[in-house]
Each structure stands twice: as C-alpha cells, then as structure tokens.
Design an enzyme around this catalytic site. Structure first.
Site, PDB file in Angstrom:
ATOM      1  NE  ARG A 172      28.314  51.265  32.740  1.00  0.00           N
ATOM      2  CZ  ARG A 172      27.363  50.649  33.446  1.00  0.00           C
ATOM      3  NH1 ARG A 172      26.090  50.936  33.225  1.00  0.00           N
ATOM      4  NH2 ARG A 172      27.657  49.754  34.361  1.00  0.00           N
ATOM      5  CG  ASP A 226      31.247  44.351  32.502  1.00  0.00           C
ATOM      6  OD1 ASP A 226      31.779  44.021  33.582  1.00  0.00           O
ATOM      7  OD2 ASP A 226      30.225  45.058  32.442  1.00  0.00           O
ATOM      8  CD1 TRP A 230      30.142  32.653  33.018  1.00  0.00           C
ATOM      9  CD2 TRP A 230      31.925  32.303  34.350  1.00  0.00           C
ATOM     10  NE1 TRP A 230      30.573  31.373  32.797  1.00  0.00           N
ATOM     11  CE2 TRP A 230      31.675  31.130  33.599  1.00  0.00           C
ATOM     12  CE3 TRP A 230      32.989  32.319  35.246  1.00  0.00           C
ATOM     13  CZ2 TRP A 230      32.464  29.985  33.727  1.00  0.00           C
ATOM     14  CZ3 TRP A 230      33.768  31.178  35.374  1.00  0.00           C
ATOM     15  CH2 TRP A 230      33.492  30.029  34.615  1.00  0.00           C
ATOM     16  CD  GLU A 244      37.087  55.150  36.287  1.00  0.00           C
ATOM     17  OE1 GLU A 244      37.448  54.258  35.494  1.00  0.00           O
ATOM     18  OE2 GLU A 244      37.309  56.362  36.101  1.00  0.00           O
ATOM     19  CG  ASN A 245      37.976  48.060  36.993  1.00  0.00           C
ATOM     20  OD1 ASN A 245      38.282  47.713  35.857  1.00  0.00           O
ATOM     21  ND2 ASN A 245      36.713  48.192  37.370  1.00  0.00           N
ATOM     22  CG  ASN A 268      36.022  38.390  33.900  1.00  0.00           C
ATOM     23  OD1 ASN A 268      35.566  37.928  32.868  1.00  0.00           O
ATOM     24  ND2 ASN A 268      37.183  39.015  33.950  1.00  0.00           N
TER      25      ASN A 268
END
Ligand code: FPP
Length: 243
Positions: free
Chosen positions: A189, A22, A27, A69-70, A24
């Site tokens: 999570r 998680d 960043w 979900e993505n 990316n």
C-alpha cells in the site's frame, strides 16, 4: 534487423525514485533488538541507497522517514528517531549532497521539536545553491494534507487550479514526478505517500525489511522499472518491427 529479434534497449534508469522505508521495527525484533536499533540501521541503509541511486544516474530521491500518523507512536520511539536526526542527519546529508544534490524537507515540519527543525533547516540551507538533483526527506508528512495545503495556497491567491498549477504548489513542485516507488517490509500500500505524484509511477514491493534492502535489491527494482517502461505504450510487435 532480423525479424523476431526483440530489440533490447539500454536499461532505462528512473529519474525520480521514492522509497517507503518500512520494516525497521520488525527487523529489529527479529534480531532481538529494540526498535530504535532498527531505525539506526535504517539510516545507514537510507544513505547507502541514496548513494547507489545517484551512482546509477537517478536525479531525485524521496524517502518517507516519518508520516503524520507515525507521530502518534510512543514518545520513546519518536525520541529515538529525533535523536538520530540530532546526531547523524547533518553529517549524512553533507556526505550525499556533496555531489551537488539539493536537500528538501517535506511535510509539516512545525510539528517536530524546535531544535530538530533548526538542524533540518541548516542542512537544507547548505544545499540551497544546487539544482537538477534532489533529495526529499518526508518528515511529519501526509499526502492528503500536502494536497489540501496546495489547494489552500491557490485559494489564498484566488487562483483556479489546473493539474500543472496544483503540481507546482506541492512540496515537490518543479521536480519530475517519481517514476518508481519502492516499498519494503511486505506491505502492499502507499500509506498516504505522494498520492498525487504517484499517478504514473511503477510500484515495486519488496518482502525485505528496510535494513536488509541492499544495493543489489535497488538494482533489481531499477531493472523491474526498466522492463516495464521499455514498451512506451507500444506492443511487442511494434517494437520487434522497430516502429
Ligand atoms: C517504518 O518502519 C519506518 C519508520 C517509521 C522510520 C523510517 C526511518 C528511517 C529508515 C531512518 C530515519 C531517518 C531519518 C531521517 C532520521 P517501522 O518502524 O514502521 O517498522 P515496522 O513496520 O516493522 O514496525
């Protein structure tokens, strides 16, 4: 052994590490670059970490590359991720899997573009002869859907489920459960990742965004795992007395 000397065993390396990659997007934003650039850097880091983990003696690595979900993300971002698979995936996986690692794509692959599915299948097929070491790349993956799928497979066969038979019907069937799950990107999570398989895993959360999670950070996570498992359920006193 002298009393009060705590026995320090050799570092215990997890057999199976799973990583929620998680951060990316954040960043990239912090570097004033588009999100797709963060994913590009993410692929480089993913490959680097896989190599480091195998060098350290890990046997299985699972990476969460895209959740179901993505798939609701803007098409532009999804296209950038699919383009990375089209242009980089085969070469990257060939490089890592050359050491005898079997590649498994886990998730609802039929939700992915047809040409992407073909590339994934080709990459998997090239490693089919390998056993004992594995990479699972989770794409269009959701853990609850995985469990429901496994349960339905059992229903179709008229089987009553046990813990062992359900485990065997998951995408990760036949593999050891992850003993260390790492999540980068500051969130604490599991986000529908390996919920069944995570039952006894140590959880390690890093504030670093995925593109900046270094090999040394992975070593820190392994050291954390090692410090947590050295007791094997015993007390410090039992260990001190070498019981
Ligand atoms: C989460 O960061 C990351 C993803 C949804 C994609 C992860 C993918 C890679 C690391 C590389 C791609 C791998 C393959 C196999 C192509 P985010 O975008 O949600 O970051 P954010 O939380 O900062 O927005």
């Amino acid at each position: 052994m002298a009393k009060n000397t705590i026995m320090v065993s050799a570092e215990r390396v997890p057999k199976h590490i799973a990583i929620i990659m998680d951060g990316n997007g954040r960043w990239a934003k912090s570097h004033l670059r588009p999100r797709a650039y963060g994913h590009k850097k993410g692929v480089d880091r993913m490959i680097g970490l896989m190599e480091r983990a195998f060098d350290r003696g890990v046997d299985y690595i699972t990476v969460y590359a895209l959740s179901t979900e993505n798939l609701k993300r803007p098409q532009k971002e999804l296209d950038a991720l699919f383009e990375l698979i089209r242009t980089r995936f085969l070469d990257c996986m060939r490089k890592v899997c050359a050491r005898g690692v079997r590649l498994n794509i886990i998730g609802e692959r039929d939700l992915l573009p047809a040409d992407v599915q073909e590339i994934l299948e080709k990459a998997e097929a090239e490693t089919r002869g390998f056993e004992g070491k594995g990479i699972n790349v989770a794409l269009a993956y959701g853990s609850r859907a995985e469990i429901v799928r496994a349960a339905n497979l059992a229903v179709e066969k008229g089987e009553k489920l046990t813990e062992e038979s359900l485990s065997a019907l998951l995408y990760t069937g036949g593999q050891p459960d992850p003993d260390l799950i790492i999540r980068t990107g500051k969130e604490v999570r599991l986000s529908n990742f390996l919920l069944w398989q995570a039952a006894y895993a140590e959880l390690y959360f890093s504030d670093k965004m995925f593109p900046e999670f270094s090999d040394a950070d992975l070593d820190d996570a392994i050291a954390y795992f090692s410090s947590k498992t050295r007791r094997f359920g015993k007390t410090d006193e039992q260990l001190e007395n070498n019981e």
